[in-house]
Write an enzyme that holds these catalytic residues in place. Structure first.
Site, PDB file in Angstrom:
ATOM      1  N   GLN A 147      -7.396  -2.088  -1.285  1.00  0.00           N
ATOM      2  CA  GLN A 147      -8.312  -3.219  -1.357  1.00  0.00           C
ATOM      3  C   GLN A 147      -9.274  -3.313  -0.173  1.00  0.00           C
ATOM      4  O   GLN A 147     -10.438  -3.661  -0.336  1.00  0.00           O
ATOM      5  CB  GLN A 147      -7.497  -4.496  -1.490  1.00  0.00           C
ATOM      6  N   GLU A 177       0.810  -1.216   0.000  1.00  0.00           N
ATOM      7  CA  GLU A 177       0.000   0.000   0.000  1.00  0.00           C
ATOM      8  C   GLU A 177       0.845   1.269   0.000  1.00  0.00           C
ATOM      9  O   GLU A 177       0.434   2.292  -0.558  1.00  0.00           O
ATOM     10  CB  GLU A 177      -0.958  -0.005   1.198  1.00  0.00           C
ATOM     11  N   HIS A 179     -11.068  -7.222   7.208  1.00  0.00           N
ATOM     12  CA  HIS A 179     -11.983  -7.121   6.082  1.00  0.00           C
ATOM     13  C   HIS A 179     -13.310  -6.489   6.466  1.00  0.00           C
ATOM     14  O   HIS A 179     -14.132  -6.215   5.598  1.00  0.00           O
ATOM     15  CB  HIS A 179     -12.217  -8.514   5.483  1.00  0.00           C
TER      16      HIS A 179
END
Length: 749
Positions: free
Chosen positions: A476, A454, A525
């Site tokens: 992401q 990143e 996530h």
């Protein structure tokens, strides 16, 4: 006892007059390096100027006239790096690069580097680069963006800038850097250990290993110590000499002739062969880390004396004498004349105006509007061909992910300088297919799969923005941004501020995030905190809750980047990507029509979305919270409670006046925030409302629902720490409950 500044100054004079100078094992003449006699003298002058700026800054600091004393003493050979390059080769410099700036200034007419740097030392509002906001080395006319935190944080954007030169040959863009340009990035040996440096160098090597052209020169100025911690002997060479994809060179950074020769070799590899170079420059650090650093606490007197004996100015004096370019007296005369000149200039610089109020200081937090916009694509857009693969779906209502994809198709067609990149965004179309078909339509030069890093992704965005591109990087998952947040906080967002608006990083950073993913989970996530962005001055945070808004908000974000040069965070709720229904399966109430660009009504920054006209209570929310609140709205209506639901949409800067206007006719307000109770945006919203009502003496019942102060667990347990529809219904019912005509909540407090 004399301080080390005085010792170093006097040692130079005595050593030159007595011709007692250090020996160098590097046996190379100026002619062999391609240097004329005048060029050698010119380099020495730049070195002396840099040295006296360092010495003077410490005198100014003692007099209360200067506020930053990390200097360049010992690193003055980087003047030779500047001479070996063109003034249009963008340079990302660390704080020991004073001689580089001075030497480059000589290549561009009309420069006043001594006065400019002294204005910076004294934090004068007339400092031409930062306007008195920081002591930085930088110049718009010299292609040197200012750096403030140079513990390797500038390396990723240097890689991105080098890649932008390569990309400018393949993508239609009004490039700022020459197409045969080179990027230089220097840093210290201690910084080379930082994960940011390792990641950036790895990214450059990773690209070069795959034959991606990258005209980039890393210069590691190895002085053997980081503040008080010594670098293990041989560590830099052992670490970088045999890296795949990276050309390793080394030079004697005490010897301006050898430095120049090796820099020319590095320039050839970078400019002509388009390959990244790692130039290992061995040098020394004089006068400690900064003016406040007492070296005697961690170095012996013998070590300090030995280091000072290797003063690069003494080595340069030896070169001048050995080649009969100047006499001892001429060298000392130049040294003293420059000292006197800088002393006089510093008196003037110290007297110049300072920043006096918050308004002046904050003027460059938000960049200025773009004076000249690059035109949209010069090619006629064949939208029928562009959407040929979707011709059967265009007239149908779609979910958020599909509508975002279509918006990006149109935007990339309209603006040829948009480049999309990130992990898996290419052929795969991203983890959630939001970028599907973009690579097929626009090719791998505009939709680029990156390595899994990143820092490199966001650094690339900054570098591309320096060269006329409008980058749209994708992170992401929201939690992944924490690996690289300094590229936004410390680099992209600060550049307009510390360059007085002269340098900017227009970009739209797409981040898939927030919670409520079914069948998925874990805090990496299902991250429900974006607090890391909320206190960064100048950035915009957009968070759509539905596809219709997402299309117009993304278009608005691109306008903000193009026209106002803003850094924009576009936060996409993952759980709503594929959501089609609102109240029951098959109702299709969370699917929306796609409005093409020519038919759209532009959404301004800060515009709220208001649904319903119920007068019993107003709910303020965003993202998943707005979706849940809309569900609760229907259930409450069936109970006889009618509410209005407001979608904030724009989370920074908060539209405070718009929020207050939206709730003006309500005496009950509920904030629904899917993020954690502590540090969430609900705190700010409640503060706005409370302060406004205190000022107006207006009575209002205010409450909030938030997630728990917890990370998100895996599976169904995740919903135990998040707000849900029923909790909203229950809270609104409680707030609206009446007993004897008196609101229970008001009675209880």
């Amino acid at each position: 006892m004399l301080d080390r500044n005085s010792v170093v100054r006097q040692r130079f004079i005595d050593a030159v007059l007595n011709r007692q100078l250090p020996y160098s094992s590097t046996a190379i003449s100026p002619a062999q390096a391609g240097l004329s006699d005048q060029q050698v003298i010119d380099l020495f002058e730049s070195q002396v100027m840099s040295r006296h700026l360092d010495l003077r800054s410490r005198q100014m600091q003692k007099a209360g006239q200067s506020f930053y004393t990390i200097g360049s003493a010992g690193h003055e050979a980087n003047a030779a790096c500047a001479m070996a390059l063109r003034p249009t080769d963008m340079a990302f410099l660390h704080y020991r690069s004073g001689a580089f700036v001075i030497q480059r200034s000589k290549q561009v007419p009309g420069q006043t580097p001594l006065y400019d740097m002294l204005l910076s030392f004294s934090a004068s509002s007339e400092d031409p680069i930062s306007g008195g906001r920081h002591k930085v080395l930088g110049s718009k006319s010299l292609f040197i963006p200012p750096q403030t935190s140079t513990i390797a944080s500038h390396l990723p954007k240097a890689v991105g800038a080098a890649f932008s030169i390569t990309l400018s040959h393949k993508v239609e863009v009004q490039n700022i850097m020459p197409k045969d340009g080179v990027i230089l990035c220097n840093f210290g040996d201690a910084s080379a250990n930082h994960s940011t440096a390792q990641g950036a160098i790895n990214a450059a090597a990773w690209a070069a290993y795959q034959s991606v052209p990258l005209p980039l020169i890393f210069v590691c100025e190895d002085n053997g110590i980081g503040i008080s911690t010594s670098t293990p002997k041989g560590w830099i060479k052992a670490n970088f000499q045999h890296r795949a994809g990276l050309h390793y060179l080394e030079c004697d950074g005490l010897n301006i002739v050898d430095t120049y020769k090796k820099m020319r070799e590095a320039e050839h590899i970078a400019r002509d062969l388009h390959k990244p170079v790692f130039l290992h420059m061995k040098t020394v650090r004089l006068l400690g880390h900064a003016g406040s650093d007492s070296e005697f606490a961690y170095r012996s007197a013998e070590q300090i004396e030995e280091t000072e004996w290797q003063d690069p100015l003494l080595h340069s004096a030896r070169i001048l004498l050995d080649n009969q370019l100047l006499s001892e007296q001429q060298i000392v005369a130049m040294y003293l004349e420059i000292e006197q000149r800088i002393g006089k200039i510093s008196e003037l610089a110290a007297s110049r105006p300072k920043l006096e109020n918050a308004q002046q200081i904050m003027r460059s937090v938000v960049p200025p509007k773009t004076p000249e916009l690059s035109p949209a694509s010069t090619h006629a857009i064949d939208r029928e061909a562009l959407f040929a693969h979707e011709k059967h779906n265009l007239k149908k209502k779609q979910h958020l992910a599909k509508l975002l994809n279509w918006a990006m198709l149109d935007l990339m067609s309209e603006y040829s300088n948009i480049v999309m990149f990130g992990e898996d965004v290419g052929k795969k179309g991203g983890v959630y297919n939001v970028t599907a078909k973009l690579c097929d339509k626009f090719g791998p030069h505009r939709v680029i799969n990156t390595l899994l890093d990143e820092q490199s992704i966001l650094g690339a965005a900054i570098g591309l923005a320096h060269n006329g591109f409008l980058p749209i990087p994708e992170i992401q998952f929201l939690a992944y941004v924490h690996n690289a947040e300094d590229q936004i906080r410390g680099e992209a967002a600060t550049l307009p501020f510390f360059s007085n608006g002269q340098f900017t990083n227009p970009m739209v950073i797409r981040i898939a995030g927030l919670a409520y993913q079914r069948g998925f989970g874990g805090h990496f996530h299902n991250d429900n905190s974006f607090a890391v962005f909320r206190d960064i001055p100048g950035i915009v945070i957009a968070c759509p809750s539905n596809g219709a808004d997402a299309v117009e908000m993304l278009r608005a974000c691109v306008r903000l980047a193009r026209e106002q040069q803003r850094v924009v965070i576009f936060l996409e709720p993952i759980a709503l990507y594929m959501k089609k229904d609102l109240l029951e399966e098959g109702d299709n109430l969370w699917s929306f029509d796609y409005v093409p660009p020519q038919d759209c009504v532009q959404m301004p920054l800060g515009e709220l979305g208001i649904h319903g006209d119920g007068q019993d209570l107003c709910i303020l929310s965003y993202g998943n919270g707005f979706y849940l609140s809309r569900q609760a709205q229907e259930k409450l209506a069936a109970m006889g409670i009618h509410v209005t639901v407001v979608d904030l949409r724009w989370l920074a800067p908060l539209n405070e006046l718009g929020i207050l206007d939206a709730i003006a006719d309500f005496d009950k307000v509920l904030v629904v925030d899917e993020c954690r109770r502590t540090g969430s945006i609900s705190e700010a919203i409640c503060t706005i409302i409370i302060e406004a009502n205190q000022a107006s003496n207006h009575s209002i019942v205010l409450d909030r629902i938030t997630a728990e102060d917890s990370f998100i667990p895996l599976g169904s347990a995740s919903y135990e720490v998040l707000p849900d529809t029923q909790s909203i219904v229950d809270k609104v019912s409680q707030m609206c409950a009446k007993q004897n005509g008196i609101n229970k909540l008001e009675v209880s407090g």
